[in-house]
Design a protein around this motif. Structure first.
Motif, short mmCIF file in Angstrom:
data_model
loop_
_atom_site.label_atom_id
_atom_site.label_comp_id
_atom_site.label_asym_id
_atom_site.label_seq_id
_atom_site.Cartn_x
_atom_site.Cartn_y
_atom_site.Cartn_z
N HIS A 211 0.68 -1.24 0.10
CA HIS A 211 0.10 0.13 0.01
C HIS A 211 0.86 1.15 0.18
N GLY A 212 0.68 2.25 -1.03
CA GLY A 212 1.38 3.39 -0.97
C GLY A 212 2.76 3.15 -1.81
N THR A 213 2.79 2.25 -2.34
CA THR A 213 4.09 2.13 -3.20
C THR A 213 4.36 3.09 -4.11
N GLY A 214 3.23 3.65 -4.99
CA GLY A 214 3.35 4.67 -5.93
C GLY A 214 3.85 6.07 -5.38
N ASP A 215 2.93 6.42 -4.24
CA ASP A 215 3.26 7.55 -3.63
C ASP A 215 4.64 7.69 -3.19
N THR A 216 5.10 6.43 -2.52
CA THR A 216 6.26 6.41 -1.97
C THR A 216 7.56 6.71 -3.16
N PHE A 217 7.29 5.95 -4.23
CA PHE A 217 8.33 6.29 -5.44
C PHE A 217 8.31 7.60 -5.82
N ALA A 218 7.15 8.13 -6.01
CA ALA A 218 6.96 9.60 -6.74
C ALA A 218 7.55 10.48 -5.67
N SER A 219 7.47 10.50 -4.38
CA SER A 219 7.94 11.60 -3.50
C SER A 219 9.42 11.27 -3.35
N CYS A 220 9.88 10.12 -3.44
CA CYS A 220 11.33 9.91 -3.50
C CYS A 220 11.85 10.58 -4.63
N ILE A 221 11.49 10.44 -5.82
CA ILE A 221 11.86 11.32 -7.00
C ILE A 221 11.90 12.90 -6.57
N THR A 222 10.83 13.25 -6.01
CA THR A 222 10.49 14.70 -5.64
C THR A 222 11.39 15.13 -4.75
N ALA A 238 15.04 6.18 -6.35
CA ALA A 238 13.72 6.25 -5.87
C ALA A 238 13.41 4.56 -6.14
N LYS A 239 13.91 4.03 -7.08
CA LYS A 239 13.47 2.68 -7.42
C LYS A 239 14.23 1.62 -6.18
N ALA A 240 15.59 2.01 -5.95
CA ALA A 240 16.03 1.58 -4.75
C ALA A 240 15.59 1.62 -3.57
N PHE A 241 14.96 2.76 -3.26
CA PHE A 241 14.41 3.11 -2.12
C PHE A 241 13.08 2.16 -2.04
N ILE A 242 12.19 2.29 -2.97
CA ILE A 242 10.74 1.63 -2.76
C ILE A 242 11.12 0.06 -2.63
N GLN A 243 12.19 -0.24 -3.35
CA GLN A 243 12.54 -1.74 -3.37
C GLN A 243 12.97 -2.24 -1.83
N ALA A 244 13.70 -1.50 -1.34
CA ALA A 244 13.92 -1.56 0.15
C ALA A 244 12.65 -1.68 1.01
N ALA A 245 11.94 -0.46 0.78
CA ALA A 245 10.69 -0.36 1.76
C ALA A 245 9.66 -1.57 1.55
N ILE A 246 9.78 -2.25 0.40
CA ILE A 246 8.75 -3.27 0.29
C ILE A 246 9.55 -4.77 0.94
N ALA A 247 10.74 -4.68 0.58
CA ALA A 247 11.54 -5.81 1.01
C ALA A 247 11.56 -6.19 2.52
N ASP A 248 11.82 -4.91 3.22
CA ASP A 248 12.08 -4.97 4.86
C ASP A 248 10.49 -4.49 5.25
N GLY A 249 9.27 -5.59 5.18
CA GLY A 249 8.22 -5.01 5.43
C GLY A 249 7.98 -4.70 6.84
N ILE A 250 6.65 -4.29 7.30
CA ILE A 250 6.25 -3.83 8.67
C ILE A 250 4.81 -4.60 8.45
N ASP A 251 4.30 -4.94 9.79
CA ASP A 251 3.20 -5.84 9.81
C ASP A 251 2.10 -4.52 10.54
N VAL A 252 1.27 -4.00 9.56
CA VAL A 252 0.22 -2.92 10.10
C VAL A 252 -1.27 -3.45 9.43
N GLY A 253 -2.21 -3.45 10.18
CA GLY A 253 -3.43 -3.70 9.76
C GLY A 253 -3.58 -5.00 9.20
N HIS A 254 -4.90 -5.56 8.81
CA HIS A 254 -5.29 -6.77 8.18
C HIS A 254 -5.45 -7.10 6.69
N GLY A 255 -5.16 -5.75 5.99
CA GLY A 255 -5.30 -5.76 4.64
C GLY A 255 -4.09 -5.85 3.89
#
Length: 274
Positions: A211-222, A238-255
């Motif tokens: 959730h929020g990968t597109g926002d994160t990628f674009a805001s890192c570019i910005t 930004a590509k490296a940033f979002i890859q790290a953000a997905i790979a090292d995940g966190i557990d929030v919510g149920h969806g």
């Protein structure tokens, strides 16, 4: 006192914290850029989906733009969720009225849970009024299809769509391949203003927490553009940033949980030790 670059995000608030303005502010903070905000809409949202949203008044959007322009030194900006055609038009007018530096357009249309965040009539307004203003446009495959009117079923289709978006006025284009069929890699097609193009590919990670990968990628570019980095350098980081953000995940919510916005910090620290 430290003087940090300033950037602005122009989008909707995610009450669940994982996307929208929330993701933008977290990402820019991680990249050592001060983030100002122009709120276009407020959502009732969590990892399970979007329950409701309501745009703010166009008068208030105009006032937010003026407030930032009167006081801050905005060096780059991005847009995300813009709700409907009238709000897209208002944002486009303000982007022409005020110089907020390089502009990254993330044409947010559908939330991760499937809720539509951009009305159908607004898509044409994004295409006609925002794309010509964009320094970088970062659509995913469904968004690319909506903006170009063509079906994308191959890498050749992604390349053709990138050129179409550039012909519509975008200077630099990133056609994101995260929605593609390849189960092993996620590949983005990048087309630069000078005509050079290349692919950025990373291993696909088996997770629902995107959730929020597109926002994160674009805001890192910005954020990187606000620092004065080149467009290519900003996209690659930004590509490296979002890859790290997905790979090292966190557990929030149920969806569809959020990405980990502080993960890249650990990658940089590891690299420094090596």
């Amino acid at each position: 006192m430290n003087s940090y670059p300033q950037a602005a995000t122009i989008a909707g608030i995610d009450s669940g914290g994982g996307a929208g303005v929330n993701a933008d502010v977290k990402t820019m903070q991680e990249r050592h850029v001060f983030s100002a905000t122009i709120i276009v809409a407020v959502t009732a949202q969590n990892t399970l989906g979007v329950q409701d949203f309501e745009p703010v008044s166009i008068k208030l959007i105009n006032e937010q733009f003026k407030s930032l322009a009167d006081d801050l030194n905005i060096r780059a900006c991005k847009t995300g969720m813009l709700a409907d055609a009238a709000h897209v038009h208002a944002v486009a007018q303000n982007l022409q009225r005020y110089d907020f530096g390089p502009y990254t357009l993330d044409p947010v249309m559908v939330a991760k849970g499937g809720a539509h965040l951009l009305s159908d009539d607004a898509i044409a307004t994004v295409r006609d009024e925002l794309i010509p203003l964009a320094t970088v446009v970062t659509p995913n495959l469904p968004e690319t299809e909506a903006l170009t009117g063509g079906k994308i079923e191959s890498e050749a289709d992604m390349q053709a769509a990138g050129h179409t978006l550039q012909q519509l006025g975008a200077k630099n284009v990133v056609v994101k391949g995260g929605h593609g069929a390849n189960s092993q890699t996620s590949s983005d097609f990048v087309l630069l203003e000078n005509g050079r193009s290349f692919w950025l590919s990373t291993p696909r990670i088996a997770t629902k927490n995107t959730h929020g990968t597109g926002d994160t990628f674009a805001s890192c570019i910005t954020a990187e553009l606000a620092k004065g980095k080149s467009v290519e350098a900003a996209i690659r980081l930004a590509k490296a940033f979002i890859q790290a953000a997905i790979a090292d995940g966190i557990d929030v919510g149920h969806g569809h949980g959020p990405t980990n916005h502080w993960a890249f910090r650990k990658v940089v620290q590891t690299d420094a030790k090596d």
